[in-house]
Design an enzyme around this catalytic site. Structure first.
Site, PDB file in Angstrom:
ATOM      1  N   ASN A 172      -1.704  18.791 -20.889  1.00 49.91           N
ATOM      2  CA  ASN A 172      -1.965  17.764 -21.889  1.00 49.91           C
ATOM      3  C   ASN A 172      -2.022  18.326 -23.314  1.00 49.91           C
ATOM      4  OD1 ASN A 172      -3.745  14.808 -21.936  1.00 49.91           O
ATOM      5  ND2 ASN A 172      -2.207  15.260 -20.393  1.00 49.91           N
TER       6      ASN A 172
ATOM      7  N   HIS B 294      -1.223  10.991 -27.799  1.00 48.84           N
ATOM      8  CA  HIS B 294      -1.438   9.673 -27.189  1.00 48.84           C
ATOM      9  C   HIS B 294      -2.172   8.733 -28.156  1.00 48.84           C
ATOM     10  CE1 HIS B 294      -1.126  10.944 -22.669  1.00 48.84           C
ATOM     11  NE2 HIS B 294       0.046  10.689 -23.189  1.00 48.84           N
TER      12      HIS B 294
ATOM     13  N   LYS C 100       5.350  23.245 -14.857  1.00 51.45           N
ATOM     14  CA  LYS C 100       4.582  22.035 -14.531  1.00 51.45           C
ATOM     15  C   LYS C 100       4.079  22.085 -13.089  1.00 51.45           C
ATOM     16  CE  LYS C 100       3.911  17.233 -14.932  1.00 51.45           C
ATOM     17  NZ  LYS C 100       4.249  15.952 -15.494  1.00 51.45           N
TER      18      LYS C 100
ATOM     19  N   LYS D  28       2.358  11.466 -11.304  1.00 52.54           N
ATOM     20  CA  LYS D  28       1.527  10.533 -12.083  1.00 52.54           C
ATOM     21  C   LYS D  28       2.374   9.326 -12.454  1.00 52.54           C
ATOM     22  CE  LYS D  28      -1.819  13.348 -14.624  1.00 52.54           C
ATOM     23  NZ  LYS D  28      -2.203  13.807 -15.971  1.00 52.54           N
TER      24      LYS D  28
ATOM     25  N   ARG E 267      -4.879  20.818 -14.305  1.00 56.22           N
ATOM     26  CA  ARG E 267      -3.642  20.105 -14.649  1.00 56.22           C
ATOM     27  C   ARG E 267      -3.712  19.572 -16.083  1.00 56.22           C
ATOM     28  NH1 ARG E 267      -0.409  15.464 -11.148  1.00 56.22           N
ATOM     29  NH2 ARG E 267       1.108  15.088 -12.768  1.00 56.22           N
TER      30      ARG E 267
ATOM     31  N   GLU F 163       8.378  18.398 -24.912  1.00 55.90           N
ATOM     32  CA  GLU F 163       7.635  18.729 -23.677  1.00 55.90           C
ATOM     33  C   GLU F 163       8.052  20.108 -23.148  1.00 55.90           C
ATOM     34  OE1 GLU F 163       5.169  16.792 -22.772  1.00 55.90           O
ATOM     35  OE2 GLU F 163       5.693  14.668 -22.853  1.00 55.90           O
TER      36      GLU F 163
ATOM     37  N   HIS G 195      -1.403  16.229 -26.333  1.00 55.94           N
ATOM     38  CA  HIS G 195      -1.444  14.819 -25.923  1.00 55.94           C
ATOM     39  C   HIS G 195      -2.735  14.090 -26.316  1.00 55.94           C
ATOM     40  CE1 HIS G 195       2.092  15.978 -23.734  1.00 55.94           C
ATOM     41  NE2 HIS G 195       2.265  14.766 -23.255  1.00 55.94           N
TER      42      HIS G 195
ATOM     43  N   GLU H 219      -6.029  16.395 -10.981  1.00 50.28           N
ATOM     44  CA  GLU H 219      -6.690  16.741 -12.246  1.00 50.28           C
ATOM     45  C   GLU H 219      -8.207  16.723 -12.115  1.00 50.28           C
ATOM     46  OE1 GLU H 219      -4.223  15.342 -15.504  1.00 50.28           O
ATOM     47  OE2 GLU H 219      -5.989  15.370 -16.772  1.00 50.28           O
TER      48      GLU H 219
ATOM     49  N   HIS I 185       7.511   8.902 -27.430  1.00 55.04           N
ATOM     50  CA  HIS I 185       6.490   9.776 -26.848  1.00 55.04           C
ATOM     51  C   HIS I 185       6.613  11.219 -27.367  1.00 55.04           C
ATOM     52  CE1 HIS I 185       3.544  11.248 -24.016  1.00 55.04           C
ATOM     53  NE2 HIS I 185       4.405  12.145 -23.570  1.00 55.04           N
TER      54      HIS I 185
ATOM     55  N   ARG J 175       0.811  -1.242   0.000  1.00 57.06           N
ATOM     56  CA  ARG J 175       0.000   0.000   0.000  1.00 57.06           C
ATOM     57  C   ARG J 175       0.834   1.277   0.000  1.00 57.06           C
ATOM     58  NH1 ARG J 175      -3.575  -3.047   3.404  1.00 57.06           N
ATOM     59  NH2 ARG J 175      -5.231  -3.828   2.075  1.00 57.06           N
TER      60      ARG J 175
HETATM   61  N1  LIG Z   1       4.091  10.573 -15.478  1.00 61.81           N
HETATM   62  C1  LIG Z   1       4.028  11.666 -16.200  1.00 61.81           C
HETATM   63  O1  LIG Z   1       3.582  12.719 -15.745  1.00 61.81           O
HETATM   64  C2  LIG Z   1       4.537  11.645 -17.607  1.00 61.81           C
HETATM   65  C3  LIG Z   1       4.750  12.837 -18.302  1.00 61.81           C
HETATM   66  C4  LIG Z   1       5.306  12.780 -19.585  1.00 61.81           C
HETATM   67  C5  LIG Z   1       5.639  11.548 -20.136  1.00 61.81           C
HETATM   68  N2  LIG Z   1       5.398  10.410 -19.435  1.00 61.81           N
HETATM   69  C6  LIG Z   1       5.755   9.098 -19.974  1.00 61.81           C
HETATM   70  O2  LIG Z   1       7.164   9.017 -20.109  1.00 61.81           O
HETATM   71  C7  LIG Z   1       7.455   8.010 -21.071  1.00 61.81           C
HETATM   72  C8  LIG Z   1       8.558   8.477 -21.986  1.00 61.81           C
HETATM   73  O3  LIG Z   1       9.717   8.712 -21.216  1.00 61.81           O
HETATM   74  P1  LIG Z   1      11.150   8.837 -21.894  1.00 61.81           P
HETATM   75  O4  LIG Z   1      11.051   9.713 -23.086  1.00 61.81           O
HETATM   76  O5  LIG Z   1      12.090   9.166 -20.831  1.00 61.81           O
HETATM   77  O6  LIG Z   1      11.384   7.399 -22.524  1.00 61.81           O
HETATM   78  P2  LIG Z   1      12.089   6.056 -21.991  1.00 61.81           P
HETATM   79  O7  LIG Z   1      12.062   5.931 -20.551  1.00 61.81           O
HETATM   80  O8  LIG Z   1      11.447   4.982 -22.797  1.00 61.81           O
HETATM   81  O9  LIG Z   1      13.597   6.274 -22.474  1.00 61.81           O
HETATM   82  C9  LIG Z   1      13.899   6.363 -23.846  1.00 61.81           C
HETATM   83  C10 LIG Z   1      15.149   5.532 -24.171  1.00 61.81           C
HETATM   84  O10 LIG Z   1      16.288   6.162 -23.615  1.00 61.81           O
HETATM   85  C11 LIG Z   1      17.061   5.215 -22.842  1.00 61.81           C
HETATM   86  N3  LIG Z   1      17.759   6.000 -21.834  1.00 61.81           N
HETATM   87  C12 LIG Z   1      17.290   6.473 -20.651  1.00 61.81           C
HETATM   88  N4  LIG Z   1      18.196   7.275 -20.068  1.00 61.81           N
HETATM   89  C13 LIG Z   1      19.291   7.282 -20.893  1.00 61.81           C
HETATM   90  C14 LIG Z   1      20.549   7.940 -20.840  1.00 61.81           C
HETATM   91  N5  LIG Z   1      20.865   8.777 -19.874  1.00 61.81           N
HETATM   92  N6  LIG Z   1      21.420   7.696 -21.866  1.00 61.81           N
HETATM   93  C15 LIG Z   1      21.093   6.892 -22.901  1.00 61.81           C
HETATM   94  N7  LIG Z   1      19.900   6.275 -23.016  1.00 61.81           N
HETATM   95  C16 LIG Z   1      19.016   6.474 -22.009  1.00 61.81           C
HETATM   96  C17 LIG Z   1      16.051   4.230 -22.363  1.00 61.81           C
HETATM   97  O11 LIG Z   1      16.642   2.985 -22.074  1.00 61.81           O
HETATM   98  C18 LIG Z   1      15.124   4.123 -23.569  1.00 61.81           C
HETATM   99  O12 LIG Z   1      15.655   3.257 -24.519  1.00 61.81           O
HETATM  100  C19 LIG Z   1       6.158   7.745 -21.813  1.00 61.81           C
HETATM  101  O13 LIG Z   1       5.652   6.503 -21.414  1.00 61.81           O
HETATM  102  C20 LIG Z   1       5.241   8.849 -21.357  1.00 61.81           C
HETATM  103  O14 LIG Z   1       3.898   8.458 -21.345  1.00 61.81           O
HETATM  104  C21 LIG Z   1       4.871  10.437 -18.186  1.00 61.81           C
HETATM  105 ZN   LIG Z   2       4.021  13.917 -22.488  1.00 58.79          ZN
END
Ligand SMILES: NC(=O)c1ccc[n+]([C@@H]2O[C@H](COP(=O)([O-])OP(=O)(O)OC[C@H]3O[C@@H](n4cnc5c(N)ncnc54)[C@H](O)[C@@H]3O)[C@@H](O)[C@H]2O)c1
Ligand SMILES: [Zn+2]
Length: 355
Positions: free
Chosen positions: A241, A248, A219, A135, A237, A177, A244, A229, A261, A113
Site C-alpha cells: 500500500n 486513495h 506482489k 482482492k 500485505r 505500481e 496508497h 492482510e 488510479h 456464495r
Molecule cells: N484488487 C487489487 O488488488 C487492486 C490493486 C491495484 C489497483 N486496483 C484497482 O484497479 C483499478 C484501476 O485499474 P486500471 O488502471 O486497469 O483501470 P480501468 O480498469 O479503469 O482501465 C482504464 C481504462 O482503460 C481502458 N482499457 C482497458 N484495457 C484496455 C486496452 N487493452 N486497450 C485500451 N483501453 C483499455 C478501460 O476501458 C478504461 O477506460 C482501480 O479501481 C484500483 O483501485 C485494485
Molecule cells: Zn494501486
C-alpha cells in the site's frame, strides 16, 4: 531473461499464465470445462469468439472505468447472472482493467456464495497488480474499496498483446505500481527500471515481460505471507500500500475524476517518500533520486490538495488505520519498506503542511 510462462501459487490455489495472443484459446478451454461461461468484457477490448463450439459462452460488454465500481453496478451484474440461470457449474471471466476485475471479482465471490472465477487483465496496471492477490471490491461515498472480499481467481492470463491499444496515460498509470514494487522490495529492480523505462514505455516485449514478471513476484511474496492482510509488521500485505494512504484519499477527494488510479498513486508515492524522509527514515539523496526518476517519466508528483485539511478526512478512512493511528507503509531506503504506526491525524496534517 527468460520469463516463466506459468506461476503456480499453491498457497493461494491460483495459476498465473503469461502468454501472447492466447485470450480466445484460453476462453475456449474454460468453455469446454464448464457448463456455462459468463464473460464480462471491457468495451475497449476486441476479441474474436464467434464459432459454433462456443454456444455456452455469454458475453456481457461493459463500458469501464472507476465509475463502475459501485454497489449499484454490482447489483445489476449479479442479477444479470441470476436472470441468465447461472449455476454452480458456471464460470465467470473478467476481461478488462482493474476496475472491471475488482467489480466482477466481487460479483463472482458472492453470487451463489462463490463461482469459479478467471481473470484476463488488459491494462498494464491490472497485469502487474490488481489481478494478483484476490482482492476485489467497490467504492462507497466514504472512500475507496470499502466493500469487497478476498477471493482468488482460479487462473489469471497475462497477455501483453492487448496492451498495444492502451494509451500512454494508462501505461504510465501501470508503471506507477511497477515502480512501487521496486521501491518497497527490490533495489536492483529499481536500478534496472531507471535504465529501461524508455523501452518499457515503447512496449518493448522483453522489457515489458520482465517488468511484469518481477512485479508479480514481488506482489506474490507479500500476498502469500499475508493473504488477508492480518499482519501489522514489515511482512504485512499492507506494505504493498506504499503511496496508497495518500493516493486513495486524493482519488476519493476528487471523486475519481481528476486523476486515474496510477496518477493518484504516483502523487501518493512521492508524498509518502517525502514523509519517510521527514521522519528521518529515507535519505535526502534517495528521495531526490526517486523524484528525478518520476519527473523523467513524467509521472504526477504533486497536487495542491495535499496542503488542505479536507484530505485528512479521507485519509482517516484508510483500512490500515487502527484506533487513533494513521498507519503508513513507508520506505527507509530504495528497496525496503516498513510498517509505520506512530502517526495520528494531527501529526500527518503538520507533516503534509511542511513537506
Ligand atoms: N484488487 C487489487 O488488488 C487492486 C490493486 C491495484 C489497483 N486496483 C484497482 O484497479 C483499478 C484501476 O485499474 P486500471 O488502471 O486497469 O483501470 P480501468 O480498469 O479503469 O482501465 C482504464 C481504462 O482503460 C481502458 N482499457 C482497458 N484495457 C484496455 C486496452 N487493452 N486497450 C485500451 N483501453 C483499455 C478501460 O476501458 C478504461 O477506460 C482501480 O479501481 C484500483 O483501485 C485494485
Ligand atoms: Zn494501486
Amino acid at each position: 531473461m527468460q520469463t516463466k510462462l506459468s506461476i503456480r501459487s499453491k498457497k493461494l490455489k491460483t495459476e498465473i499464465l503469461i502468454k501472447k495472443d492466447y485470450i480466445s484459446k484460453f476462453i475456449k478451454i474454460i468453455a469446454k470445462k464448464n457448463e456455462k461461461v459468463f464473460c464480462f468484457l471491457d468495451s475497449k477490448i476486441n476479441i474474436n469468439l464467434k464459432s459454433n463450439e462456443q454456444k455456452n459462452i455469454k458475453i456481457i460488454i461493459i463500458r469501464c472505468g472507476e465509475k463502475i465500481k459501485t454497489l449499484e453496478k454490482y447489483k445489476v451484474l449479479s442479477e444479470k447472472l441470476i436472470k441468465n440461470n447461472v449455476n454452480r457449474k458456471s464460470a465467470i471471466i473478467a476481461i478488462g482493467g482493474g476496475s472491471l476485475g475488482d467489480l466482477v471479482g466481487f460479483v463472482a465471490s458472492t453470487v451463489l456464495r462463490g463461482l469459479d472465477f478467471f481473470l484476463i487483465p488488459t491494462t498494464l496496471l491490472s497485469q502487474v497488480d490488481s489481478s494478483i492477490g484476490g482482492k476485489n471490491g467497490v467504492n462507497t461515498l466514504y472512500g475507496k474499496n470499502l466493500l469487497g472480499t478476498f477471493y482468488q481467481p482460479k487462473q489469471v492470463l497475462i497477455d501483453i498483446s492487448v496492451l498495444n491499444t492502451l494509451s500512454k496515460k494508462e501505461i504510465k498509470s501501470g508503471y506507477a505500481e511497477i515502480i512501487k514494487h521496486a521501491l518497497i522490495k527490490d533495489y536492483s529492480f529499481f536500478c534496472w527500471l531507471e535504465k529501461n523505462t524508455d523501452k518499457l514505455f515503447d512496449l518493448d516485449k522483453s522489457i515489458l515481460e520482465k517488468a511484469i514478471y518481477k512485479s508479480i513476484m514481488i506482489k506474490l511474496l507479500y500476498v502469500e505471507k499475508d493473504e488477508k492482510e492480518i499482519l501489522s509488521n514489515n511482512d504485512s500485505r499492507a506494505m504493498l500500500n506504499f503511496g496508497h494512504t495518500i493516493g486513495h484519499a486524493i482519488e476519493s477527494h476528487y471523486n475519481y475524476k481528476k486523476f486515474n488510479h496510477g496518477e493518484a498513486i504516483s502523487i501518493g508515492i512521492i508524498t509518502e517518500a517525502k514523509i519517510s524522509n521527514y521522519l528521518g527514515l529515507l535519505s535526502s539523496y534517495e528521495l531526490e533520486r526517486i523524484i528525478k526518476h518520476f519527473k523523467k517519466c513524467r509521472l504526477e508528483t504533486f497536487d495542491n490538495i495535499l496542503k488542505s485539511k479536507v484530505l485528512i478526512k479521507k485519509i482517516i478512512k484508510d483500512k490500515k488505520n487502527f484506533l487513533n493511528n494513521i498507519n503508513f507503509s513507508l520506505i527507509d531506503k530504495i528497496g525496503n519498506s516498513i510498517f509505520y504506526k506512530k502517526l495520528n491525524k494531527e501529526k500527518v496534517f503538520k507533516i503534509l503542511k511542511k513537506i
